[in-house]
Design an enzyme around this catalytic site. Structure first.
Site, PDB file in Angstrom:
ATOM      1  N   LEU A  39       0.556  -0.920   0.540  1.00  0.00           N
ATOM      2  CA  LEU A  39       0.431  -0.168   0.158  1.00  0.00           C
ATOM      3  C   LEU A  39       0.380   1.226   0.173  1.00  0.00           C
ATOM      4  CD1 LEU A  39      -3.144   0.381   0.037  1.00  0.00           C
ATOM      5  CD2 LEU A  39      -2.736   0.893   2.552  1.00  0.00           C
ATOM      6  N   ASP A  40       0.538   2.050  -1.117  1.00  0.00           N
ATOM      7  CA  ASP A  40       1.486   3.443  -0.914  1.00  0.00           C
ATOM      8  C   ASP A  40       1.493   4.415   0.298  1.00  0.00           C
ATOM      9  OD1 ASP A  40       1.697   3.356  -3.397  1.00  0.00           O
ATOM     10  OD2 ASP A  40       0.297   4.430  -4.237  1.00  0.00           O
ATOM     11  N   PRO A  41       2.773   4.856   0.713  1.00  0.00           N
ATOM     12  CA  PRO A  41       3.045   5.012   1.753  1.00  0.00           C
ATOM     13  C   PRO A  41       2.039   6.051   2.341  1.00  0.00           C
ATOM     14  CG  PRO A  41       4.356   4.940   1.038  1.00  0.00           C
ATOM     15  CD  PRO A  41       4.178   4.491  -0.017  1.00  0.00           C
ATOM     16  N   ALA A  43      -1.337   6.305   1.638  1.00  0.00           N
ATOM     17  CA  ALA A  43      -2.165   5.784   1.817  1.00  0.00           C
ATOM     18  C   ALA A  43      -2.409   5.131   2.984  1.00  0.00           C
ATOM     19  CB  ALA A  43      -2.563   4.648   0.240  1.00  0.00           C
TER      20      ALA A  43
END
EC number: 5.4.99.25
Length: 285
Positions: A39-41, A43
């Site tokens: 999961l993107d930082p 997000a």
């Protein structure tokens, strides 16, 4: 401390998925910990984390469909496709009709092709794309096939903000979806918010914050609960054969399928492969 199972973690924004893994390692005092999909930082949201022997089955949990709530902000686009990047284009923002928005969104339902973002961990020619981006190197990014099952317009805060909900297959880049929607609308834009609300049967309502985990309030779930294969319960002789790496006769009405294997006490012992008249062990718990 022996912990073998899955934890439904609510990742906060500002942490990498690996940061969460390190946090879990320290809290539970175990080395074998792995998440089931980055999961993107920036997000937030659902990040299932496998611990102990459950890490052997991480790849099976990665196959699940996912659901996200995300916001598009119109007016400027960035090199990373989200709010953390450098502005690469800006421009006026028209007022869209709901009919126009729905017409464009309908083009992104079903099986579609995406070009992964240059700032992503996707590997091309043995290197992660963000490594090319950071060095300013050009690279041709091949498109990938993904499936968008649902794409719903939640709110249009005209003219600059669009809130959407998407259910999609694994490997779908929401940032790329945002980029392509903006391209169809002929307006610069970027992803300004992202939260993952579901990963298969893991949902945000049953996830645990890092604080709850630290306070010992989190429940570790058995990994087999989230593996979506047919179940086969074996007798004692067959269980022992499987545990010793031997095949058994397939008398269980399953064909050409991966199966969850349970011993005669109903305890999960691993994943098997049903092939014709035989079932052989594939990955043991």
């Amino acid at each position: 401390m022996s912990v073998d199972g899955v934890l439904n973690v609510l990742k906060p924004p500002g942490m990498t998925s690996h940061d969460v893994v390190d946090f879990i390692r320290k809290i539970y005092g175990i080395k074998k910990v792995g998440h089931t999909g980055t999961l993107d930082p920036d997000a937030a949201g659902v990040l299932p984390v496998c611990m102990g022997r459950a890490t052997k089955f991480t790849s099976y949990l990665m196959e699940h469909d996912k659901r996200y709530r995300f916001e598009i902000t119109f007016g400027f686009s960035t090199d990373t496709l989200d709010k953390s990047g450098k502005i690469v284009e800006s421009g006026p923002v028209p007022l869209f009709t709901l009919e126009k928005l729905q017409e464009v969104l309908s083009q992104f339902k079903g099986e579609i092709q995406q070009i992964p973002p240059i700032y992503s961990a996707k590997k091309v020619k043995g290197k992660k794309l963000y490594e090319y981006a950071r060095k300013g190197e050009e690279v041709e990014i091949p498109p990938i096939k993904v499936t968008v099952y649902e794409l719903e317009l939640i709110k249009y805060d005209a003219p600059h903000h669009l809130l959407l909900d998407v259910k999609c297959s694994k490997g779908t880049y929401v940032r790329a979806l945002v980029r392509d929607i903006c391209k169809k609308l002929e307006v610069p834009g970027h992803m300004s918010f992202l939260i993952r609300t579901e990963v298969g049967d893991f949902d945000i309502e049953s996830s645990y914050t890092l604080e709850e985990i630290k306070e010992g309030k989190a429940e570790v779930q058995p990994v087999d609960k989230f593996i979506k294969f047919p179940s086969v319960e074996l007798d004692e002789v067959s269980s022992n054969k499987i545990l010793n790496g031997q095949f058994i006769r397939n008398t269980y009405n399953v064909e050409n399928s991966l199966v969850k294997l349970y011993d005669n006490h109903g305890i999960f012992i691993g994943i098997g492969v049903a092939e014709g008249e035989k079932i052989r062990p594939k990955r043991l718990f």
